[in-house]
Design an enzyme around this catalytic site. Structure first.
Site, PDB file in Angstrom:
ATOM      1  N   LYS A 105       0.845  -1.213   0.000  1.00  0.00           N
ATOM      2  CA  LYS A 105       0.000   0.000   0.000  1.00  0.00           C
ATOM      3  C   LYS A 105       0.873   1.254   0.000  1.00  0.00           C
ATOM      4  CE  LYS A 105      -3.757  -2.470   2.272  1.00  0.00           C
ATOM      5  NZ  LYS A 105      -4.565  -2.761   3.460  1.00  0.00           N
ATOM      6  N   GLN A 158      -5.380  -1.529   9.753  1.00  0.00           N
ATOM      7  CA  GLN A 158      -5.048  -2.814   9.120  1.00  0.00           C
ATOM      8  C   GLN A 158      -5.603  -3.961   9.962  1.00  0.00           C
ATOM      9  OE1 GLN A 158      -3.585  -3.008   6.097  1.00  0.00           O
ATOM     10  NE2 GLN A 158      -3.753  -5.226   6.088  1.00  0.00           N
ATOM     11  N   ASP A 170     -11.493   2.372   3.582  1.00  0.00           N
ATOM     12  CA  ASP A 170     -11.687   0.916   3.527  1.00  0.00           C
ATOM     13  C   ASP A 170     -13.174   0.567   3.402  1.00  0.00           C
ATOM     14  OD1 ASP A 170      -9.641  -0.939   3.496  1.00  0.00           O
ATOM     15  OD2 ASP A 170      -9.221  -0.770   5.641  1.00  0.00           O
ATOM     16  N   GLY A 191     -18.504 -16.901   1.052  1.00  0.00           N
ATOM     17  CA  GLY A 191     -17.922 -16.142   2.164  1.00  0.00           C
ATOM     18  C   GLY A 191     -18.818 -14.965   2.496  1.00  0.00           C
ATOM     19  N   GLY A 225      -4.133 -11.195  -9.281  1.00  0.00           N
ATOM     20  CA  GLY A 225      -5.534 -10.994  -9.650  1.00  0.00           C
ATOM     21  C   GLY A 225      -6.165  -9.916  -8.786  1.00  0.00           C
ATOM     22  N   GLY A 241      -5.616  -9.219  -5.564  1.00  0.00           N
ATOM     23  CA  GLY A 241      -4.716  -8.539  -4.618  1.00  0.00           C
ATOM     24  C   GLY A 241      -4.293  -7.141  -5.070  1.00  0.00           C
TER      25      GLY A 241
HETATM   26  N1  GUN Z   1      -6.534  -7.033   5.930  1.00  0.00           N
HETATM   27  C1  GUN Z   1      -6.645  -7.761   4.792  1.00  0.00           C
HETATM   28  N2  GUN Z   1      -7.225  -7.026   3.834  1.00  0.00           N
HETATM   29  C2  GUN Z   1      -7.486  -5.820   4.356  1.00  0.00           C
HETATM   30  C3  GUN Z   1      -8.090  -4.633   3.838  1.00  0.00           C
HETATM   31  O1  GUN Z   1      -8.518  -4.545   2.688  1.00  0.00           O
HETATM   32  N3  GUN Z   1      -8.182  -3.588   4.706  1.00  0.00           N
HETATM   33  C4  GUN Z   1      -7.740  -3.676   5.995  1.00  0.00           C
HETATM   34  N4  GUN Z   1      -7.881  -2.596   6.779  1.00  0.00           N
HETATM   35  N5  GUN Z   1      -7.194  -4.761   6.503  1.00  0.00           N
HETATM   36  C5  GUN Z   1      -7.066  -5.828   5.679  1.00  0.00           C
END
Ligand code: GUN
Length: 322
Positions: A77, A121, A146, A193, A295, A297
């Site tokens: 990121k 996160q 998010d 899911g 893909g 990710g």
């Molecule tokens: N952990 C795994 N994917 C994500 C995401 O898209 N956002 C956050 N905040 N944590 C994550």
């Protein structure tokens, strides 16, 4: 000798049939689409900077603890943000932090005018009792890039798509589906899911884009049958290679959100990354298939950048209005 099916896979373009007349999936590349999105965002940030003398969109990634997988996601990121011109900061609180300390940090960042996007996160890597929902809901809905707060999730569930931040992974999946040229409107879509971060918002996005949506989960009894009905299948359950090609409806669009590490002695480090879909068998049935890695990710990261730029633009608009 290379395997025939391997030679028949194509990046982009239309699917082909080979000797035994089987359909071979077109690979839908997240790497390529994410690169295009990031290039577009970089131009937008340059335009913002020249119009608002040096203003930069700001993103903070707040981490509790030190999980290896989170560290990896965070570094991708931060790298993407740097490429685009977003001012990204990583704040790591120790695992010993109390919930109040985490909440105070979030509330402080909510007030910082240089922070336009704020994410916590997940999962939290804490030694203490933490209410993850309380913490994600403490993020201001205006900075919740998010899209995980109740306000943004609620708006999405009601179909108020323009007024909210869309969660990054489902938004990335929709972009990849769009790349196939297949419209989801009127289609049978199946999501496997029901997590807050992938499955539940994916259901909402498909629904409000007019698909007929079924959500499957750990208590679903007839998973192969449900999968077999899907014209669009999105899998985000965190189980390595669980969805078998034989289950998949011929020609379906298959989007794999899984990131699983499995042992592989032939690889440096002794493991490799696979999705939730068994790729080799799925590529014999699907019309379109996303690879893992490369893909969903990279699209998750690209959509986070997009949400951050949108948030910064909204901030600037609110400033010029007053
Ligand atoms: N952990 C795994 N994917 C994500 C995401 O898209 N956002 C956050 N905040 N944590 C994550």
């Amino acid at each position: 000798m290379f395997g025939l099916s391997r030679l028949s896979l194509r990046l982009g373009g239309v699917s082909r049939r080979h000797g035994d007349r089987r359909l071979i999936a077109t690979v839908v590349s997240g790497n390529k689409t994410a690169r295009q999105v990031k290039q577009r965002l970089q131009v937008q940030v340059e335009q913002i900077q020249s119009r608002f003398s040096g203003f930069r969109p700001g993103l903070v990634v707040l981490q509790v603890g030190d999980r290896d997988d989170s560290n990896l996601y965070i570094s991708s990121k931060l790298k993407a943000a740097a490429e685009i011109g977003i001012n990204a900061k990583h704040i790591r609180l120790p695992s010993s932090s109390s919930q109040d300390e985490v909440l105070r940090t979030v509330l402080g960042l909510n007030e910082d005018p240089e922070v336009h996007g704020l994410i916590v996160q997940l999962p939290l890597d804490s030694d203490r009792l933490m209410d993850q929902d309380l913490i994600t809901n403490a993020v201001s809905p205006l900075k919740d890039v998010d899209g995980l707060s109740c306000v943004n999730a609620g708006r999405l569930s009601r179909g108020e798509l323009r007024d909210c931040f869309l969660p990054c992974t489902p938004q990335g999946c929709m972009e990849l589906i769009a790349q196939t040229g297949v419209s989801v409107a009127g289609k049978q879509a199946v999501v496997i899911g029901r997590s807050k971060i992938v499955g539940a918002p994916m259901h909402d996005l498909l629904l409000w884009n007019h698909a007929t949506v079924t959500v499957c989960h750990s208590r679903t009894r007839d998973l192969p049958d449900q999968v077999g009905r899907a014209e669009v299948l999105v899998v985000g359950m965190g189980r390595a290679e669980m969805v078998r090609g034989e289950w998949i409806r011929e020609g379906a669009v298959v989007i794999d959100c899984g990131i699983n590490h499995v042992p592989d002695d032939s690889r440096p480090g002794g493991k490799r990354v696979v999705g939730d879909v068994h790729y080799a068998s799925a590529s014999q049935r699907a019309g379109f298939l996303t690879p893992v890695p490369g893909g969903v990710g990279p699209m998750t990261v690209a959509m986070l950048m997009q949400n951050t730029v949108i948030s910064a633009q909204r901030f600037l608009q609110s400033q010029t209005r007053t």
